[in-house]
Write an enzyme that holds these catalytic residues in place. Structure first.
Site, PDB file in Angstrom:
ATOM      1  N   ARG A 131       0.834  -1.218   0.000  1.00 22.27           N
ATOM      2  CA  ARG A 131       0.000   0.000   0.000  1.00 22.27           C
ATOM      3  C   ARG A 131       0.862   1.259   0.000  1.00 22.27           C
ATOM      4  NH1 ARG A 131      -5.292  -1.536   3.786  1.00 22.27           N
ATOM      5  NH2 ARG A 131      -6.510  -2.338   2.037  1.00 22.27           N
ATOM      6  N   LYS A 185     -12.638  -9.786   8.529  1.00 23.27           N
ATOM      7  CA  LYS A 185     -13.565  -8.660   8.763  1.00 23.27           C
ATOM      8  C   LYS A 185     -14.991  -9.097   8.432  1.00 23.27           C
ATOM      9  CE  LYS A 185     -10.438  -4.782   7.954  1.00 23.27           C
ATOM     10  NZ  LYS A 185     -10.061  -3.733   6.998  1.00 23.27           N
ATOM     11  N   GLY A 244      -5.665  -5.503   1.841  1.00 20.93           N
ATOM     12  CA  GLY A 244      -4.336  -5.332   2.439  1.00 20.93           C
ATOM     13  C   GLY A 244      -3.660  -6.661   2.727  1.00 20.93           C
ATOM     14  N   GLY A 273     -12.466  -4.119   1.245  1.00 24.74           N
ATOM     15  CA  GLY A 273     -13.882  -3.778   1.340  1.00 24.74           C
ATOM     16  C   GLY A 273     -14.326  -2.863   0.203  1.00 24.74           C
TER      17      GLY A 273
HETATM   18  N1  LIG Z   1      -9.840 -19.029  10.043  1.00 24.30           N
HETATM   19  C1  LIG Z   1      -9.328 -17.862  10.434  1.00 24.30           C
HETATM   20  N2  LIG Z   1      -9.277 -17.550  11.753  1.00 24.30           N
HETATM   21  C2  LIG Z   1      -8.752 -16.361  12.140  1.00 24.30           C
HETATM   22  N3  LIG Z   1      -8.264 -15.418  11.306  1.00 24.30           N
HETATM   23  C3  LIG Z   1      -8.298 -15.695  10.000  1.00 24.30           C
HETATM   24  C4  LIG Z   1      -8.811 -16.913   9.494  1.00 24.30           C
HETATM   25  N4  LIG Z   1      -8.715 -16.890   8.149  1.00 24.30           N
HETATM   26  C5  LIG Z   1      -8.159 -15.715   7.822  1.00 24.30           C
HETATM   27  N5  LIG Z   1      -7.898 -14.992   8.910  1.00 24.30           N
HETATM   28  C6  LIG Z   1      -7.258 -13.670   9.010  1.00 24.30           C
HETATM   29  O1  LIG Z   1      -7.894 -12.742   8.156  1.00 24.30           O
HETATM   30  C7  LIG Z   1      -7.042 -11.620   8.048  1.00 24.30           C
HETATM   31  C8  LIG Z   1      -7.308 -10.870   6.748  1.00 24.30           C
HETATM   32  O2  LIG Z   1      -8.659 -10.501   6.690  1.00 24.30           O
HETATM   33  P1  LIG Z   1      -9.220  -9.142   6.033  1.00 24.30           P
HETATM   34  O3  LIG Z   1     -10.699  -9.301   5.952  1.00 24.30           O
HETATM   35  O4  LIG Z   1      -8.687  -7.985   6.804  1.00 24.30           O
HETATM   36  O5  LIG Z   1      -8.590  -9.191   4.556  1.00 24.30           O
HETATM   37  P2  LIG Z   1      -7.902  -8.071   3.689  1.00 24.30           P
HETATM   38  O6  LIG Z   1      -7.393  -8.695   2.467  1.00 24.30           O
HETATM   39  O7  LIG Z   1      -6.864  -7.338   4.524  1.00 24.30           O
HETATM   40  O8  LIG Z   1      -9.050  -7.068   3.350  1.00 24.30           O
HETATM   41  P3  LIG Z   1      -9.191  -5.515   3.771  1.00 24.30           P
HETATM   42  O9  LIG Z   1      -8.231  -4.797   2.910  1.00 24.30           O
HETATM   43  O10 LIG Z   1     -10.637  -5.200   3.568  1.00 24.30           O
HETATM   44  O11 LIG Z   1      -8.802  -5.425   5.243  1.00 24.30           O
HETATM   45  C9  LIG Z   1      -5.625 -12.180   8.143  1.00 24.30           C
HETATM   46  O12 LIG Z   1      -4.951 -11.505   9.187  1.00 24.30           O
HETATM   47  C10 LIG Z   1      -5.834 -13.659   8.497  1.00 24.30           C
HETATM   48  O13 LIG Z   1      -4.974 -14.147   9.512  1.00 24.30           O
HETATM   49  O1  LIG Z   2      -7.949  -2.130   5.052  1.00 25.67           O
HETATM   50  C1  LIG Z   2      -8.915  -1.592   4.474  1.00 25.67           C
HETATM   51  O2  LIG Z   2      -9.733  -2.234   3.790  1.00 25.67           O
HETATM   52  C2  LIG Z   2      -9.018  -0.079   4.499  1.00 25.67           C
HETATM   53  O3  LIG Z   2      -7.873   0.503   5.037  1.00 25.67           O
HETATM   54  C3  LIG Z   2     -10.254   0.350   5.272  1.00 25.67           C
HETATM   55  O4  LIG Z   2     -10.150  -0.052   6.627  1.00 25.67           O
HETATM   56  P1  LIG Z   2     -11.487  -0.239   7.493  1.00 25.67           P
HETATM   57  O5  LIG Z   2     -12.149  -1.496   7.002  1.00 25.67           O
HETATM   58  O6  LIG Z   2     -11.025  -0.345   8.917  1.00 25.67           O
HETATM   59  O7  LIG Z   2     -12.348   0.976   7.246  1.00 25.67           O
END
Ligand SMILES: Nc1ncnc2c1ncn2[C@@H]1O[C@H](COP(=O)(O)OP(=O)(O)OP(=O)(O)O)[C@@H](O)[C@H]1O
Ligand SMILES: O=C(O)[C@H](O)COP(=O)(O)O
Length: 397
Positions: free
Chosen positions: A37, A198, A355, A378
């Site tokens: 990022r 999330k 991310g 998201g």
């Molecule tokens: N079964 C699980 N139990 C606990 N944590 C999990 C599991 N599967 C995935 N994760 C965690 O999910 C996290 C990533 O989720 P997230 O929804 O933040 O994805 P993202 O790609 O970062 O999307 P965003 O950019 O919206 O945050 C990682 O830190 C991972 O360890």
């Molecule tokens: O990691 C993301 O998807 C953005 O930085 C937005 O973060 P947020 O879901 O905490 O608003």
């Protein structure tokens, strides 16, 4: 890009330019573990600095809920940003008030300053006009380069665009153009993979997503909530039981839209969330009461790869397991490698975002083999749903 003012239209020399960036990067013990990022916003920062602007960066980090919290300080991220840019990045311990004003007063043209986490103030997420005003006092122009936070109508992502001359940054422009090119008219069958942690902020998005895709593969923490909704005992797994009704409704919507929902059939479970914790593969209906699902199992990976094999377009947000800790990265790595191979063979358009999803693809060594990798999670899913993103709409005014 049509409807936006971009940096081509901005006269920035000698001006204080407030630049909203997304520095919500994966980090551990104060160290950035994936700088994607930061690398993506670096061209905008460098261009503004080269043109003689005073570049004042606004960003959030984590979800500190409107209170200062050292755990979510952007101070370590200032150092990481400086490393990526190859130039000093100063840091101010507040994004408004005297601390910000005095740091800005000390800037010379071309300098870069990062202000502390905007989410340390309640006014940020409320998009409170007084907080917008306090932020705006520090700038002559506003540039939004945080596509990945554009689904939030917050003070620094939306409010500022209403009170200062507003421009899209280079990453904002590039993300919108690339998503339109890759997914504007997606070739069917379209398969989406949604995983990650999330759950509460993303589950609602699936209601519309099932109307747009032919199959929705659910993994990661998200899958546990769906399994629980189906009556499966997921033990101590990350699971938002209160969202079971939403999950059930999504399964009903999917059935009526003709979208297949693919849930894990087996899982890798452990009693501790730590690297190399003792683990076993079990069927999802045999998760021990004190066990946590930390990855989908090998049979599920076969099923997921079967769906990827049938897809013409793949949309992926959220890792399938806790990929940061071995061996719970196995499913994410295997599916990522298969999707990358299909893409390289010309059989698949693969677009991934988020991310941690970017970090997971980097970990698997295949980020460069995907058709496009967005920094947004998201925001990317909301864009896929066809929703207008407040941060983008505000720029179009
Ligand atoms: N079964 C699980 N139990 C606990 N944590 C999990 C599991 N599967 C995935 N994760 C965690 O999910 C996290 C990533 O989720 P997230 O929804 O933040 O994805 P993202 O790609 O970062 O999307 P965003 O950019 O919206 O945050 C990682 O830190 C991972 O360890
Ligand atoms: O990691 C993301 O998807 C953005 O930085 C937005 O973060 P947020 O879901 O905490 O608003």
């Amino acid at each position: 890009m049509a409807g936006f003012r971009t940096l081509d239209d901005a006269d920035v020399a000698g001006k204080r330019v407030l630049v909203r960036v997304d520095l919500n990067v994966p980090a551990k013990d104060g160290e950035v573990t994936d700088a994607t990022r930061i690398e993506r916003v670096a061209p905008t920062i460098a261009e503004l600095s080269d043109k003689g602007a005073k570049v004042i960066l606004l960003a959030h980090f984590g979800r500190p809920k409107g209170e200062p919290n050292a755990e979510y300080s952007l101070a370590p991220i200032a150092k990481a940003t400086s490393t990526v840019l190859g130039k000093p990045v100063a840091f101010a311990p507040d994004c408004i008030g005297d601390a910000a004003a005095s740091a800005i007063a000390a800037m010379k043209d071309g300098d870069v300053l990062l202000l502390e986490n905007t989410r340390f103030h309640k006014g940020e997420e409320k998009n409170d006009p007084d907080f917008v005003k306090a932020l705006a006092a520090n700038g002559d122009l506003y540039v939004n380069d945080a596509f990945s936070a554009a689904h939030r109508a917050h003070a620094s992502t939306e409010g500022l665009a209403r009170v200062l001359p507003a421009y899209a940054g280079r990453t904002m422009q590039a993300e919108l153009e690339a998503l339109e090119k890759g997914l504007g008219k997606p070739v069917k069958p379209v398969v989406a993979i949604v995983g990650g942690a999330k759950v509460s902020t993303k589950i609602d998005l699936l209601t519309n997503l099932v109307k747009k895709v032919d199959a929705l593969v659910i993994g990661g923490g998200m899958a546990n909530t769906f399994l629980a909704a189906r009556g499966t005992d997921v033990g101590k797994s990350l699971c938002e039981h209160d969202l079971a009704p939403t999950a059930k409704q999504i399964m009903i919507e999917a059935a009526s839209a003709g979208c297949a929902i693919v849930l894990p059939s087996d899982a890798v479970v452990a009693k501790e969330f730590k690297a190399n914790a003792a683990n076993e593969v079990v069927a999802v209906d045999a998760v021990p009461a004190d066990g946590m699902i930390l990855d989908v199992g090998p049979k599920t990976v076969e099923t997921i790869n079967h769906w990827i094999g049938r897809a013409a377009t793949l949309v992926w947000n959220g890792p399938l397991g806790a990929f940061e800790i071995a061996p719970f990265d196995a499913a994410t790595v295997a599916a990522a490698k298969f999707a990358a191979a299909q893409t390289k063979a010309g059989k698949l358009v693969s677009v991934a975002g988020g991310g941690d999803t970017v970090a997971a693809l980097n970990h698997a060594g295949v980020a460069d083999d995907f058709t496009y990798v967005s920094t947004a999670g998201g925001a990317f899913l909301e864009w896929m749903e066809g929703k207008e993103l407040p941060g983008v709409v505000a720029l179009s005014r």
